[in-house]
Design an enzyme around this catalytic site. Structure first.
Site, PDB file in Angstrom:
ATOM      1  N   LYS A 186       0.824  -1.345  -0.016  1.00  0.00           N
ATOM      2  CA  LYS A 186      -0.002  -0.052  -0.023  1.00  0.00           C
ATOM      3  C   LYS A 186       0.909   1.777   0.356  1.00  0.00           C
ATOM      4  CE  LYS A 186      -4.031  -2.029   0.189  1.00  0.00           C
ATOM      5  NZ  LYS A 186      -4.430  -3.290   0.409  1.00  0.00           N
TER       6      LYS A 186
HETATM    7  C1  LIG Z   1      -5.371  -4.034   0.837  1.00  0.00           C
HETATM    8  C2  LIG Z   1      -6.813  -3.720   1.020  1.00  0.00           C
HETATM    9  C3  LIG Z   1      -7.699  -4.497   2.206  1.00  0.00           C
HETATM   10  C4  LIG Z   1      -7.208  -5.262   3.153  1.00  0.00           C
HETATM   11  O1  LIG Z   1      -5.942  -5.094   3.823  1.00  0.00           O
HETATM   12  P1  LIG Z   1      -4.917  -5.567   4.189  1.00  0.00           P
HETATM   13  O2  LIG Z   1      -4.189  -4.467   5.222  1.00  0.00           O
HETATM   14  O3  LIG Z   1      -4.045  -6.539   2.940  1.00  0.00           O
HETATM   15  O4  LIG Z   1      -5.972  -6.809   5.506  1.00  0.00           O
HETATM   16  C5  LIG Z   1      -8.843  -4.403   2.161  1.00  0.00           C
HETATM   17  N1  LIG Z   1     -10.060  -2.915   0.842  1.00  0.00           N
HETATM   18  C6  LIG Z   1      -9.356  -2.862  -0.051  1.00  0.00           C
HETATM   19  C7  LIG Z   1      -9.517  -2.572  -0.754  1.00  0.00           C
HETATM   20  C8  LIG Z   1      -7.228  -3.171  -0.186  1.00  0.00           C
HETATM   21  O5  LIG Z   1      -7.037  -3.079  -1.456  1.00  0.00           O
END
Ligand SMILES: *Cc1c(COP(=O)(O)O)cnc(C)c1O
Length: 400
Positions: A186
């Site tokens: 992210k």
């Molecule tokens: C990455 C993501 C999540 C979940 O995040 P994690 O930290 O990987 O559990 C939820 N929603 C979206 C749209 C994402 O891209």
């Protein structure tokens, strides 16, 4: 796109602060931790950076979504309207609180189509959950109006759009609650982690307790804390928070680089008249983690993907339509309600009806869409080389 690309001395320094004391847990141990409270510092930095009253760190973005739903009181039989194009975490969180995910079409914003949302509202609808995919936003004015009219919660999944804004406000801070993910890919990362943000004190207090077994955190002795409701362990560790603290301080730098690289690549692709771009409700607010664009037909898009693959240069270009993790078409496990344990009857019924639901509007959009991830470490020459090769593959796919 990802902050991990610029891992550096600041991250190491904050992690070392924690390693020096050896207190890896965010709560308690007041004396031996010697004033090192990385999680609390990061929560404060989140409220200041994004302009909201409260932030609750969690162990992941998925945990943040689950926590936010629970904190809003969404549970058994409640329907949550979400998009057909998202990450699997969206429905995982909804299912985990006993609620029913109601999937609806997206439009050319690549997020919820407000008309499709309206059509999906029933007496059981409790919440609308837009997912701000690929760095940019849903039409929040339209969705807020629907929430107001039908007295529904707005829960923004801003996991992929950290730093993006809508009409001057940060995504995630506009609805009743919002979530971020700080997983490894992210915009800013903690390795693993997430956050719920809100301006509502009760929602925040619920999140604070829910992520720590229901602890009310009112005393100085954890063993003597009261448990006003049942919670789970969705805590972040101090080591993870330390990484996040370094990263959030660099967010504006990341966004600046991202926006420049995005503009440079877009400039090259828009020289092809057949290429069109994602609709963005507030173009100034795009965080530019991805450049999402369309070709005229599914056939041409597939030819582009095949050509890029053949040349070994597809990496970083996402064809979500054929991806197992982001689009309804490939979620057979969801459509067959393949759980390890029993779902409640409302959940099971809703999931087993998914295969007969018509997603042709979403298909038409996603089958022609490519999202190109924007790197923080590209130099100008690389962008030109990348763009030029992409244009050549597009022209070949177009038969030019
Ligand atoms: C990455 C993501 C999540 C979940 O995040 P994690 O930290 O990987 O559990 C939820 N929603 C979206 C749209 C994402 O891209």
């Amino acid at each position: 796109m990802p902050g991990y690309e610029l891992w550096g001395e600041e991250e190491k320094k904050h992690v070392n602060d924690v390693l020096e004391t050896g207190i890896l847990m965010r709560y308690g141990f007041d004396t031996p931790r010697k004033g090192i409270w990385k999680s609390i510092e990061l929560e404060k930095a989140i409220t200041e950076t994004f302009g909201c009253k409260y932030a609750q760190l969690t162990s992941s973005g998925t945990a943040a979504l689950t926590t936010a739903l629970a904190a809003l009181g969404i549970g058994a039989g409640d329907e949550v309207i979400m998009p057909s194009f998202t990450f699997v975490a969206s429905f995982e969180a909804v299912l985990s609180v006993g609620a029913v995910p109601v999937l609806v079409d997206v439009d050319k914003t690549l997020t919820l189509n407000p008309k499709a949302v309206k059509n999906a509202i029933t007496a059981n609808t409790k919440c609308i959950m837009p997912v701000h995919m690929c760095g940019s936003m849903a039409d929040l004015d339209a969705l807020q109006a629907i929430c107001k009219e039908h007295n529904l919660f707005l829960l923004e999944d801003a996991c992929q759009s950290i730093g993006a804004t809508y009409k001057g406000k940060h995504l995630g801070t506009i609805g009743n609650a919002g979530t971020f993910s700080f997983d490894f890919v992210k915009t800013i990362t903690c390795a693993e982690g997430g956050a719920v943000v809100t301006n509502n004190q009760t929602v925040y207090t619920n999140c604070d307790g829910f992520t720590d077994h229901g602890h009310d955190h009112k005393g100085v002795d954890r063993g003597a804390d009261l448990h006003p409701f049942i919670g789970y362990n969705f805590r972040i560790s101090e080591l993870h928070a330390a990484v996040g603290l370094a990263q959030i301080k660099r967010l504006s730098t990341f966004l600046h680089i991202q926006r420049n690289n995005h503009a440079a690549l877009k400039n090259i692709l828009q020289q092809v008249p057949e290429v069109s771009f994602r609709e963005i409700p507030d173009p100034n607010g795009d965080s530019c983690t991805f450049l999402s664009w369309f070709l005229p037909t599914e056939e041409i898009t597939k030819a582009f993907v095949a050509e890029m693959k053949a040349q070994g240069i597809l990496a970083g270009n996402f064809y979500w339509y054929a991806n197992n993790w982001h689009y309804i078409k490939q979620w057979q496990h969801l459509q067959e309600a393949k759980s390890l344990y029993n779902y409640n009857p409302q959940q099971k019924d809703a999931l087993l009806k998914l295969p007969s639901q018509n997603f042709s509007d979403s298909d038409a959009i996603l089958s022609c869409c490519i999202s190109t991830a924007i790197s923080l470490v590209w130099i100008n020459e690389q962008i030109i080389e990348k763009g030029t090769k992409m244009v050549a593959a597009i022209n070949k796919a177009l038969g030019k």
